[in-house]
Design a protein around this motif. Sequence first.
Motif, short mmCIF file in Angstrom:
data_model
loop_
_atom_site.label_atom_id
_atom_site.label_comp_id
_atom_site.label_asym_id
_atom_site.label_seq_id
_atom_site.Cartn_x
_atom_site.Cartn_y
_atom_site.Cartn_z
N LYS A 774 29.81 28.94 27.39
CA LYS A 774 28.90 28.66 27.20
C LYS A 774 28.60 27.21 26.81
O LYS A 774 29.88 26.87 26.50
CB LYS A 774 28.35 29.68 26.16
CG LYS A 774 28.66 30.46 25.96
CD LYS A 774 28.14 31.92 27.28
CE LYS A 774 27.85 33.26 27.05
NZ LYS A 774 27.29 34.07 28.25
N GLY A 775 27.61 27.22 26.71
CA GLY A 775 28.04 25.68 26.27
C GLY A 775 26.24 25.50 25.12
O GLY A 775 25.51 25.94 24.84
N ALA A 776 26.51 24.09 24.78
CA ALA A 776 25.46 23.07 24.00
C ALA A 776 24.91 22.63 23.37
O ALA A 776 26.34 21.92 23.85
CB ALA A 776 25.32 24.46 22.38
N LEU A 777 23.42 22.20 23.18
CA LEU A 777 23.59 20.72 22.54
C LEU A 777 22.87 20.93 21.12
O LEU A 777 22.10 21.84 21.67
CB LEU A 777 22.30 19.70 23.45
CG LEU A 777 22.12 19.69 25.55
CD1 LEU A 777 21.52 19.21 25.78
CD2 LEU A 777 24.11 19.43 25.50
N PHE A 778 22.70 20.29 20.28
CA PHE A 778 22.23 20.57 19.33
C PHE A 778 21.91 19.06 18.52
O PHE A 778 22.40 18.12 18.79
CB PHE A 778 23.07 21.32 18.20
CG PHE A 778 24.82 20.50 18.49
CD1 PHE A 778 24.73 19.57 16.94
CD2 PHE A 778 25.71 20.66 19.03
CE1 PHE A 778 25.99 18.53 16.87
CE2 PHE A 778 27.00 20.19 18.80
CZ PHE A 778 26.49 19.06 17.66
N ALA A 779 21.20 19.36 17.38
CA ALA A 779 20.46 18.33 16.16
C ALA A 779 20.73 19.02 15.15
O ALA A 779 20.24 19.93 14.60
CB ALA A 779 19.36 17.55 16.59
#
Length: 862
Positions: A774-779
């Motif tokens: 899985k992948g993720a982009l976060f702030a």
Amino acid sequence: MRGSLGLMCNWAKIGLLLLLLSISGCNTLKKVGEDELLLTKNNILVDDQKVNSSEIKGLIAQKPNSSVLGYPLKLNLYNLAKENPDSSFQDWLHRKEKREKHLNNLLSKKQVNRLRESFMVKGASEFLKRIGEPPVIIDTAETNKSINKLKSYYNSKGYFNSTGDYEIVESNKKKRAQIDYNITLNKPYIVDTVQKNITSPELDSIYIKTAQQSLIKKGEQFDLDKFTLERERLTTLFRNSGVYNFQESSINYDILRDTTIASDDQSMDVKLNINKFRSSTDSTDTNTPYKVARHRKINIYADYDINGATDTLKRIEHENYNIYYSGELRYRPKALTDAIFFEKDSVYRDLDRIRTYRQITNLNTFKYPNIEFIPDSTQTQLESNIYLAAKPKYSLNLNFDVTHSNIQQVGTAFSASVITRNVFGGAETLNVSARGSIGLLSDASLSNENITSELGGDVTITFPRIWLPFNTEKIIPYYMLPQSRLSAGTNFQQNIGLDKQSLNAILSYNWSPTDRLKNNFELLNVEFVRNVNPDNFYNVYRNTFSNLDEIADGFQDDPQYASFFDPVEDEGEEPSLNIPEGANSFARSILNGEIPVSTEDFEEVNSIEERRRRLTENNLIFASNFTHTKNSKSGINDLDFYQYRIKLESAGGMLSLLSNILPYNKNDNGQSLVFNVPFSQYVKAELDYIKHWEIGGSQVIAFRSFSGLAIPYGNSDNVPFVRSYFAGGSNDNRAWNAYELGPGSTDNINDFNEANLKLALNLEYRFPIAGDVKGALFADAGNIWNVFDNETNPDAIFKGFSSLGDIALGTGLGLRYDFTYFVFRLDVGFKTYNPAKVGSDRWFDGYNLKKAVFNIGINYPF
């Protein structure tokens, strides 16, 4: 350093791989035939209005290839696979077989390599096909199937005369097209009257009492979902009104008109049918009407053995319950009967059955129980049997781990626990645990020895009831699964930090009003922390020492201050303050005015000395707290839910009240002492909220917000370090290491920065990449501040809305691998907005791989 370089190299390789994938995947039409069209988008128009409902979109049989931020990653991975990877291998094999007749079946080294390469190509192609997606080619048969599904859906909403068609709209780009689905609803059908045909008089009587609660009402539009919900409502109603054997399949509805005939009259009559009982063993038995049943006899079989005889068991009666056992009864009768929610002569309720299952499981003494109901010949009297099979009296758990941290190069940790069930005959559980660790110190300057160790243990006893001198059953009934927990523990550290010793004791109560609501009340939470080696402070907190030693550089050549410094052994070496005496004496001399310094340096030394005192002081905390949590998640596959946690805590209030009765000793600062330690006094409040949105294709947007404030008062001018807040780390702001961020706009003043006010916001977009990857982009945004305490540094103090400009922002990306039982997580965070910088340097100053922060974690951060 070597580990960091290795991680950077790995990320560089991953980045290069992604770049190559994007280049090689540019031709998304690689496997689209000349007469084929790649589906790029579905549009659903209902009465010329565009529909974006995920429920309705889910009815479409063909969907475009999945994408990550608009990039069709899985499609391009699939396109990388060789079309027929084993064809060359088969041709070569055929030629080899001919040659083998002349070469005595011997293969040359070159042939072996070719064979190996063929297998590798074939394996890589199969892997890429498995994790990728083939191109979605528009298929009119699937499109017609989608139209039928859409029409069926709107039929279920009362639009029985709806029509539908579709249009394939080719794109300006080659071999691409979208599909427009057009649905015309026409007039919906309206429920006019609701008739009923209930064969059982008793069911009819129950129905009439709740008829106003029916979900099917005159004048409302036909909706099949409401009919389904009404069946469920009636099934629950009847089963909780004495009909223990009611079957949902006994309920059906008739529509009393032909909806296939067009008419201006859209009204329809509906008939509710509730048939008689149908036996599961005899399908012809449909003549038994449902009846309301009561509990005539309730039998509890303690220590039940499925292979044992029941006619030789002993029996006692307790409050209209019959308890059967062999040998000696090991349980107090009340402990058993309190877990049973059936009562003699009471009407059967399915809710009582569910609560009985939950409470018996909550006792942690028995395996999952078996409950049976035996009706008499009239079907109105039940003999209820509860069979309880005991879990083992004792359980032993052992754990062994290898660890690594910034303190230990390598370490081993072990733990053991012994669980004893039914300690006092009331289903109490006693847990005695011990833990220990030993490791090799990573920095020899931290201690005179190279070995670290930690030893601790806990004793916990759990009661399956609220343990108080008065009865709380009316406030917290047993169906809320009440528990009381009393625990005591201790922990000893050596060569770890300041070598803490701690003692703790907790008396807590928890209960669950529903499956989704939980409450925990710690009536007493006592913690005593003693720092055994406070002289090691400057060895542990190296940043703090460096700041003090830098101020001392201006006095290192003055002979009158020579005693503060270590003697210089090598020529050219700079002297540094002696630890601990030199550093402590130098700081005291400045604060006493014996050494003149600038105002800025004086304030810095004052802050350092205050921090040293704060982190080396012993703590005594007498606290009470209440925590309320709610989680709307309905199951492990529910990706659209929310949860929140509210916690309120107060410390020192009870000891402060006792000061009016018992005179306390005072220290030089006027603080009251208990066991020669000033007790902590503060109030604390926290709110933690999490929300997940499923946006289709196993993609999720996750959001979390946290706010916490602890205010010292009375006997304290600050919050104990163990109860304060920190920022940064793998579950917080991932662009900073733990304890590195804040407080306020300060720049990593200390090794462990903490404060008493915290705000945090996290937003994460999660998406599948390939298979279990899985992948993720976060702030991540947030910070900590000091407020209402003794902090004097203005950069660390929260001064109102203007301080919100100190909220740090970290952004990044992550990779996760789902092992089913847990998720392994690697996140890399970049400092996007750093409040410790000045002006434009605050933005993107740390936005490069060299300054990135790598976080390894287990499971998702929120």
